[in-house]
Write a protein that holds these residues in place. Structure first.
Motif, PDB file in Angstrom:
ATOM      1  N   ARG A   1     -72.177 -13.534 -27.387  1.00 21.14           N
ATOM      2  CA  ARG A   1     -71.362 -11.909 -27.376  1.00 21.14           C
ATOM      3  C   ARG A   1     -70.989 -11.663 -26.060  1.00 21.14           C
ATOM      4  N   THR A   2     -71.716 -11.894 -24.846  1.00 19.73           N
ATOM      5  CA  THR A   2     -71.423 -11.669 -23.570  1.00 19.73           C
ATOM      6  C   THR A   2     -70.027 -12.198 -23.249  1.00 19.73           C
ATOM      7  N   SER A   3     -69.803 -13.587 -23.437  1.00 22.21           N
ATOM      8  CA  SER A   3     -68.811 -14.473 -23.211  1.00 22.21           C
ATOM      9  C   SER A   3     -67.438 -13.951 -23.780  1.00 22.21           C
ATOM     10  N   MET A   4     -67.648 -13.591 -25.070  1.00 22.19           N
ATOM     11  CA  MET A   4     -66.510 -12.804 -26.020  1.00 22.19           C
ATOM     12  C   MET A   4     -65.953 -11.449 -25.471  1.00 22.19           C
ATOM     13  N   LEU A   5     -66.966 -10.607 -24.944  1.00 22.21           N
ATOM     14  CA  LEU A   5     -66.489  -9.271 -24.429  1.00 22.21           C
ATOM     15  C   LEU A   5     -66.046  -9.492 -23.205  1.00 22.21           C
ATOM     16  N   SER A   6     -66.591 -10.538 -22.337  1.00 30.03           N
ATOM     17  CA  SER A   6     -66.021 -10.711 -20.941  1.00 30.03           C
ATOM     18  C   SER A   6     -64.382 -10.907 -20.895  1.00 30.03           C
ATOM     19  N   THR A   7     -63.870 -11.564 -21.919  1.00 30.19           N
ATOM     20  CA  THR A   7     -62.409 -11.687 -22.051  1.00 30.19           C
ATOM     21  C   THR A   7     -61.541 -10.452 -22.037  1.00 30.19           C
ATOM     22  N   LEU A   8     -62.434  -9.381 -21.653  1.00 32.47           N
ATOM     23  CA  LEU A   8     -61.628  -8.316 -21.544  1.00 32.47           C
ATOM     24  C   LEU A   8     -61.025  -8.027 -20.005  1.00 32.47           C
ATOM     25  N   GLU A   9     -61.876  -8.992 -19.091  1.00 31.59           N
ATOM     26  CA  GLU A   9     -61.282  -8.879 -17.676  1.00 31.59           C
ATOM     27  C   GLU A   9     -60.111  -9.130 -17.347  1.00 31.59           C
ATOM     28  N   PRO A  10     -59.271 -10.206 -17.913  1.00 32.89           N
ATOM     29  CA  PRO A  10     -57.999 -10.323 -17.585  1.00 32.89           C
ATOM     30  C   PRO A  10     -57.041  -9.292 -18.123  1.00 32.89           C
ATOM     31  N   VAL A  11     -57.354  -8.646 -19.545  1.00 34.59           N
ATOM     32  CA  VAL A  11     -56.771  -7.802 -19.827  1.00 34.59           C
ATOM     33  C   VAL A  11     -56.561  -6.494 -19.159  1.00 34.59           C
ATOM     34  N   VAL A  12     -57.732  -6.132 -18.480  1.00 38.13           N
ATOM     35  CA  VAL A  12     -57.903  -5.121 -17.428  1.00 38.13           C
ATOM     36  C   VAL A  12     -57.018  -5.426 -16.475  1.00 38.13           C
ATOM     37  N   THR A  13     -56.946  -6.417 -15.883  1.00 35.96           N
ATOM     38  CA  THR A  13     -56.044  -7.126 -14.621  1.00 35.96           C
ATOM     39  C   THR A  13     -54.676  -6.816 -14.942  1.00 35.96           C
ATOM     40  N   VAL A  14     -54.269  -7.371 -15.810  1.00 31.79           N
ATOM     41  CA  VAL A  14     -52.893  -7.261 -16.429  1.00 31.79           C
ATOM     42  C   VAL A  14     -52.533  -5.574 -16.649  1.00 31.79           C
ATOM     43  N   THR A  15     -53.398  -5.080 -17.371  1.00 31.95           N
ATOM     44  CA  THR A  15     -52.812  -3.611 -17.470  1.00 31.95           C
ATOM     45  C   THR A  15     -52.757  -2.709 -16.393  1.00 31.95           C
ATOM     46  N   LEU A  16     -53.854  -3.028 -15.254  1.00 29.22           N
ATOM     47  CA  LEU A  16     -53.786  -2.278 -14.039  1.00 29.22           C
ATOM     48  C   LEU A  16     -52.726  -2.962 -13.100  1.00 29.22           C
ATOM     49  N   ALA A  17     -52.337  -3.959 -13.237  1.00 27.34           N
ATOM     50  CA  ALA A  17     -51.210  -4.489 -12.278  1.00 27.34           C
ATOM     51  C   ALA A  17     -49.756  -3.957 -13.044  1.00 27.34           C
ATOM     52  N   SER A  18     -49.874  -3.591 -14.156  1.00 25.08           N
ATOM     53  CA  SER A  18     -48.628  -3.258 -14.298  1.00 25.08           C
ATOM     54  C   SER A  18     -48.440  -1.823 -14.101  1.00 25.08           C
ATOM     55  N   LEU A  19     -49.754  -0.950 -14.272  1.00 26.13           N
ATOM     56  CA  LEU A  19     -49.612   0.334 -14.038  1.00 26.13           C
ATOM     57  C   LEU A  19     -49.731   0.770 -12.384  1.00 26.13           C
ATOM     58  N   LEU A  20     -50.058   0.018 -11.585  1.00 27.41           N
ATOM     59  CA  LEU A  20     -50.338   0.270 -10.427  1.00 27.41           C
ATOM     60  C   LEU A  20     -49.619  -0.602  -9.402  1.00 27.41           C
ATOM     61  N   LEU A  21     -49.472  -1.676  -9.750  1.00 25.29           N
ATOM     62  CA  LEU A  21     -48.420  -2.625  -8.741  1.00 25.29           C
ATOM     63  C   LEU A  21     -47.003  -2.702  -9.515  1.00 25.29           C
ATOM     64  N   GLY A  22     -46.694  -2.177 -10.350  1.00 20.08           N
ATOM     65  CA  GLY A  22     -45.237  -2.482 -10.999  1.00 20.08           C
ATOM     66  C   GLY A  22     -45.023  -3.669 -11.578  1.00 20.08           C
ATOM     67  N   GLU A  23     -45.973  -4.617 -11.883  1.00 24.49           N
ATOM     68  CA  GLU A  23     -45.981  -5.967 -12.411  1.00 24.49           C
ATOM     69  C   GLU A  23     -45.519  -5.970 -13.854  1.00 24.49           C
TER      70      GLU A  23
END
Length: 305
Positions: A245-267
């Protein structure tokens, strides 16, 4: 009731860890904009983070490894962790943060292949289908991505080194508290990067330290939020949820990166990249459900990013 509360706390800890790790690529981009380079950033990250993690481990009275066990963990830090960190943080200078994060998250697929080859674990039809999905997703991400070939190659290289590190470390760290393992690895990485910084300084090309308040804030955030907080939250969640279950929930990590990159870096991701990223994450979740690289020791090593 207590078990349910523990599960909720565990999920919250893992989600917090994933968010902290996911923000690391964004902090790194701000640190580079503030004047630091890769060597300066990593030297400060591991000097600060390793010192705090080592101090907390000693305060808790944890038993430290000795002899061959200590040497094996030190080698993991000096070679595997240092190599993965260099590839990842250099890649961030040559490709989208979102693309690099998604490429790194191919490591469960590489772990599955290495475990089959090295540890003779069985490749089931489900695992094979998940690997094909990851491979197809990678092709779509790279084909639709915005980044120099060097950045893409280093992003993939980081995933490969990380997977080797996890497979090799699963045996080396067996029976050792993951907090202690992480402390040793971070401290060894700090020594290696410190030595590299001294060597470059002696050669007349010292590492670049942050030149602005924003740069220092980003580096300290990487050390405190994306290293210390992320790792301690990960272990707290792992103790309550278990490996799968820890491994499955950890897949949130790249989702967070993609979201923040879009909001803060304009990617922005192309439609092809969105499909590719979804395929990779879908394949990774499929692998986790099939048991790919989800032992307690392997998952504990995933805290070292």
């Amino acid at each position: 009731m207590t078990s349910r509360i523990d599960t909720l706390y565990g999920a919250a800890f893992v989600a917090l860890s994933a968010a902290a790790f996911g923000a690391m690529a964004i902090f790194a981009r701000y640190a580079y904009a503030g004047g630091t380079d890769v060597l300066g950033l990593l030297t400060l990250r591991f000097a600060i983070g390793g010192a705090i993690l080592g101090w907390t481990a000693r305060r808790r009275g944890m038993v430290w490894p000795r002899g061959r066990a200590l040497a094996a963990i030190a080698a993991l830090g000096a070679v595997g962790y240092v190599g993965q960190s260099l590839c990842y943080f250099i890649a961030l200078q040559h490709a989208q943060a979102s693309l690099v994060a998604l490429l790194l998250y191919l490591y469960p697929a590489f772990v599955t292949v290495l475990a089959a080859w090295w540890l003779h674990e069985r490749l089931t039809p489900v695992k094979c289908a998940a690997l094909v999905l990851c491979l197809a997703g990678t092709a779509l991400m790279v084909g639709g991505g915005r980044g120099e070939p060097l950045g893409i190659a280093l992003g993939l290289g980081a995933a490969v080194i990380y997977s080797i590190y996890i497979v090799a470390g699963t045996r080396a760290t067996r029976g050792i508290d993951p907090h202690v393992t992480t402390s040793v690895i971070c401290l060894v990485a700090a020594v290696v990067f410190g030595a590299l910084s001294l060597a470059r300084t002696a050669a007349g090309a010292p590492p670049h330290w942050p030149a602005t308040a924003g740069g220092w804030a980003a580096v300290i955030a990487i050390a405190l939020i994306s290293t210390v907080l992320a790792m301690l939250a990960f272990f707290a969640g792992l103790a309550r949820l278990g490996a799968a279950r820890t491994s499955m929930l950890s897949t949130l990590e790249p989702v967070v990166t993609v979201t923040l990159a879009s909001l803060l870096l304009g990617e922005s991701l192309s439609a092809m990249q969105w499909v590719g990223g979804a395929s990779v994450l879908g394949g990774v979740l499929w692998l986790v459900r099939a048991g790919g690289g989800a032992s307690e020791d392997a998952v504990a090593l995933e805290a070292n990013q």
